[in-house]
Design a protein around this motif. Structure first.
Motif, mmCIF file in Angstrom:
data_model
loop_
_atom_site.group_PDB
_atom_site.id
_atom_site.type_symbol
_atom_site.label_atom_id
_atom_site.label_comp_id
_atom_site.label_asym_id
_atom_site.label_seq_id
_atom_site.Cartn_x
_atom_site.Cartn_y
_atom_site.Cartn_z
ATOM 1 N N SER A 393 0.964 -1.095 0.067
ATOM 2 C CA SER A 393 -0.045 -0.092 0.004
ATOM 3 C C SER A 393 0.751 1.342 -0.103
ATOM 4 O O SER A 393 0.547 2.237 -0.589
ATOM 5 C CB SER A 393 -1.000 -0.051 1.133
ATOM 6 O OG SER A 393 -0.115 0.172 2.462
ATOM 7 N N ALA A 394 2.145 1.393 0.510
ATOM 8 C CA ALA A 394 2.711 2.329 0.654
ATOM 9 C C ALA A 394 3.717 2.555 -0.765
ATOM 10 O O ALA A 394 3.537 3.766 -1.170
ATOM 11 C CB ALA A 394 4.107 2.144 1.648
ATOM 12 N N VAL A 395 4.022 1.570 -1.433
ATOM 13 C CA VAL A 395 4.824 1.637 -2.636
ATOM 14 C C VAL A 395 3.559 2.113 -3.738
ATOM 15 O O VAL A 395 3.928 2.616 -4.865
ATOM 16 C CB VAL A 395 5.615 0.588 -2.863
ATOM 17 C CG1 VAL A 395 6.659 0.274 -2.137
ATOM 18 C CG2 VAL A 395 4.647 -0.531 -3.214
ATOM 19 N N ARG A 396 2.463 1.647 -3.676
ATOM 20 C CA ARG A 396 1.345 1.965 -4.507
ATOM 21 C C ARG A 396 1.127 3.442 -4.733
ATOM 22 O O ARG A 396 0.122 3.715 -5.579
ATOM 23 C CB ARG A 396 0.173 1.012 -4.371
ATOM 24 C CG ARG A 396 0.430 -0.216 -5.043
ATOM 25 C CD ARG A 396 -0.846 -1.336 -5.100
ATOM 26 N NE ARG A 396 -1.230 -1.511 -3.479
ATOM 27 C CZ ARG A 396 -2.172 -2.385 -3.214
ATOM 28 N NH1 ARG A 396 -2.630 -3.270 -4.406
ATOM 29 N NH2 ARG A 396 -2.360 -2.676 -2.271
ATOM 30 N N TYR A 397 1.330 4.223 -3.404
ATOM 31 C CA TYR A 397 0.971 5.729 -3.649
ATOM 32 C C TYR A 397 2.061 6.226 -4.852
ATOM 33 O O TYR A 397 3.151 5.870 -4.925
ATOM 34 C CB TYR A 397 1.495 6.299 -2.234
ATOM 35 C CG TYR A 397 0.301 6.051 -1.229
ATOM 36 C CD1 TYR A 397 -0.885 6.689 -1.528
ATOM 37 C CD2 TYR A 397 0.435 5.276 -0.181
ATOM 38 C CE1 TYR A 397 -1.887 6.740 -0.507
ATOM 39 C CE2 TYR A 397 -0.456 5.207 0.618
ATOM 40 C CZ TYR A 397 -1.743 5.928 0.643
ATOM 41 O OH TYR A 397 -2.702 5.918 1.611
#
Length: 709
Positions: A393-397
């Motif tokens: 979820s962090a890298v998909r930002y």
């Protein structure tokens, strides 16, 4: 002197001395010339004894009045060396004083009446001496010696100046008979709040409490934001005197080369505590609340991943991975696929070779190709892992969006990982295993250590606040584990800590506290924590927390209150509004006359004079009395509302107060930055700070000794 009248008056001439003179004269006559009184010599001796006894009784009564009047202007000196401080296993010594009641309020009100002014205010001779001393301050010889003579503090000097403590001596002089004031140790678990403005004796009171805690062999943890060199010296001297210098631990942000290591986020009961200790330092007001929640979430994701990878979280690692989240995502994916699917990397490598700008999702632009390949593989396999899902979820930002939502977190982390304190706050495992230079609360409590925490708030308030707040949060976590050790049998390592008194002294605690401080004073007593907090005003607490209700919640958890001189009326009312009203008595002379209406009667008029006693209900204390307290004096509200008037002993130097040269280095550096109010501001150059303060435990000579020799 016993009082049998409704109105007590001690501010008056000592008329008992007349009786003393008469009785002593009669005794002399009975002995020398008994025949003049028609007495035989043997009866004359008996009469002389009776007259002398009566004279002694009246002299004692006169002495009460004379001493009362004398103390209205100058209290007797109260000095005590630290060696002479009484230490009990049952009670905490505070100083000398008395329990305040209606009599003392009545006596205090009398001192403000104009007819008693000459007994309270300095004499005309004293005022003349002070004016003369001021006028001749810059006079030439021989007149220059007069100010020194008039200003000498000697008992033979009738006009010697008053002690430089300010305030009104009458507040303590209303009771001439003092006793030792103590507090049962069982009351300390209810926590203690000390309020007082700057330079009125809070640190001296702290030294008094800390000295007794050290000598009793209890755990003593002292938070000193400003860096008081005398307090550090006192702690070491008392530790050495008690034979506990090997358990003396120093942590100081202003002297990283001389300090112990400490990882405030490396020990926790639950993994979420790491994120709470870091994100808790960020502002939560207005629009900042949302960014604070984002920061908490990402720090929690990083901390969980580090723990799964077998790494201890610290500020440096968290800062590095907040900036480089892709690297942590790849590292954890390697760890995860090595356990779940060892062939996954073959597929990921093939996907990585096929990735170009055209088939890269828009929200993944700027990410490493391997990150994109791992994300595509996880989408196709539908694998789920809580930690990996959080990293995904962090890298998909979008990269720029991610940088914006963590922008409030980065300045704090950079302050905690910049310069010499980076090694201090983010030690590796090898440094943490160095018991002589590593601070661990569990080990410190088990070893009944003495811990001094200097936060150097004068240099960097934000870093000092962040570290101090994290330490409080760490202590709260330890308190929770100690408290649960009696219920949860899996916490055997903390069961041995149950029942150990843990004394926490927090000077200027308003600069350190946050939401983590509330559970410490609210529930920490069950784990043996005894908090003594020192601050200036109630407004300091409210301004720090930013919420009036929470400030009241903090203050409401302190059962013992010691209030020195304060300048804020609202702070003074914290004490005065908890006290009842009392009745004071006053006298008035009433005179009246009445004409007779009978012209033929024998009485032309009648007159009468009477003394009338009236009672008036007033508060036991007013805020103005708190504002007028001399330095070193306080009102104490303890043991369920008992009001005590206290004065602390002035410190006297001990001949054996010596500290190692290594520790003296730190003390001199601290004094170069911080000056007490009674010291001149001409500091010597700071010594070399690279000398190791820990060497004093091993009797190793510091490096600067060789250079000096």
């Amino acid at each position: 002197m016993a009082q049998y009248h409704a109105v007590e008056t001690l501010l008056r001439p000592a008329v008992e001395l007349y009786s003393v003179a008469v009785c002593m004269s009669a005794a002399v006559v009975c002995l020398v010339a008994p025949w003049s009184l028609a007495l035989t010599p043997s009866v004359g001796v008996g009469g002389a004894c009776c007259c002398a006894a009566l004279g002694i009784i009246r002299l004692r009564q006169a002495n009460v009045v004379l001493r009362y009047r004398r103390q209205m202007r100058r209290l007797p000196r109260y000095v005590m060396t630290s060696r002479d401080i009484p230490v009990s296993d049952l009670r905490l010594f505070i100083g000398k004083g008395f329990r305040w009641d209606q009599r003392h309020t009545h006596r205090l009100m009398q001192t403000y009446r104009p007819e008693f002014r000459r007994y309270v205010e300095p004499s005309m001779l004293y005022q003349l001496a002070r004016r003369l001393e001021a006028r001749l301050e810059f006079a030439r010889y021989p007149w220059s010696g007069i100010p020194k003579l008039l200003g000498s503090d000697h008992v033979l000097n009738p006009v010697r100046p008053l002690p430089p403590v300010g305030g009104l001596p009458r507040l303590h002089a209303v009771e001439p008979n003092e006793i030792d004031v103590t507090l049962p140790l069982g009351e300390r678990v209810g926590h203690t709040l000390v309020l007082g403005t700057t330079r009125v004796g809070k640190t001296r009171l702290a030294e008094l409490f800390i000295t007794q805690d050290i000598r009793r062999g209890e755990v003593c943890i002292v938070f000193d934001p400003k860096g008081d060199a005398d307090l550090l010296k006192r702690m070491y001297v008392e530790a050495k005197r008690a034979g506990r210098e090997e358990g003396f631990i120093i942590f100081h942000l202003g002297h990283p080369a001389l300090s112990s290591y400490y990882n405030s986020v490396g020990r926790f009961g639950r993994i979420t505590e790491v994120a709470s200790r870091i994100a808790g330092q960020l502002s939560g007001e207005g629009n900042s609340a949302a960014f604070r929640e984002f920061a908490w979430r990402f720090v929690n994701i990083i901390a969980r991943a580090l723990v799964e990878l077998g790494q201890r979280p610290n500020y440096t690692l968290i800062h590095y991975h907040v900036v480089n989240i892709d690297e942590l995502f790849i590292e954890y994916a390697v760890h995860y696929f090595a356990r779940i699917d060892k062939k996954a990397w073959d597929v990921i490598v093939q996907l990585e070779d096929k990735i170009d700008e055209k088939n890269t999702p828009r929200h993944m632009v700027g990410r490493e190709k391997r990150v994109i390949a791992i994300e595509q593989y996880l989408q196709s396999t539908k694998l789920h892992d809580p930690v990996l899902d959080g990293l995904r979820s962090a890298v998909r930002y979008e990269r720029t969006y991610f940088d914006k939502i963590v922008a409030s977190l980065l300045p704090l982390l950079e302050k905690l990982t910049t310069g010499a304190i980076a090694k201090l706050l983010s030690p590796d495992d090898e440094d943490l295993n160095d018991y002589e230079r590593a601070l661990d609360w569990q080990r410190a409590i088990r070893n009944r250590a003495i811990v001094y925490v200097g936060l150097d708030a004068l240099s960097d308030t934000e870093v000092a606040s962040a570290v101090g707040n994290s330490m409080f949060a760490d202590l709260v976590s330890v308190a929770g584990l100690i408290y649960k050790s009696g219920v949860d049998n899996d916490l055997d390592e903390y069961a041995s800590l149950k029942g150990i008194p843990i004394n926490v002294h927090a000077d200027e605690f308003n600069e350190l506290m946050g939401d983590e401080f509330i559970p410490m004073i609210n529930k920490g007593g069950g784990a043996g924590f005894q908090v003594t907090a020192y601050t200036q005003t109630m407004s300091d607490i409210e301004a720090r927390i930013g919420n009036r209700a929470k400030a009241g919640q903090v203050i409401g958890n302190f059962n013992n209150l010691f209030m020195l001189r304060v300048r804020e009326t609202a702070t003074a009312e914290l004490l005065t509004k908890q006290l009842p009203n009392v009745e004071v008595y006053s006298t008035a002379v009433m005179s009246a006359s009445t004409d007779s209406s009978d012209p033929h009667g024998d009485t032309a008029f009648t007159s009468n004079t009477q003394d009338r006693v009236t009672a008036t209900s007033i508060p036991m204390l007013e805020p103005a009395h708190i504002v007028a307290l001399p330095k070193g004096q306080a009102f104490g509200l303890v043991q369920g509302g008992q009001l005590w008037k206290i004065r602390m002993p002035l410190p006297a130097p001990d001949p054996d107060e010596e500290i190692p040269k290594n520790l003296q280095t730190m003390v001199e550096c601290m004094r170069a930055r911080y000056f007490p109010a009674d010291e001149k501001r001409n500091p010597a150059p700071a010594p070399d700070q690279n000398a190791s303060v820990q060497a004093y435990l091993l009797d190793e000579p510091p490096a600067y000794e060789a250079e000096e020799s």
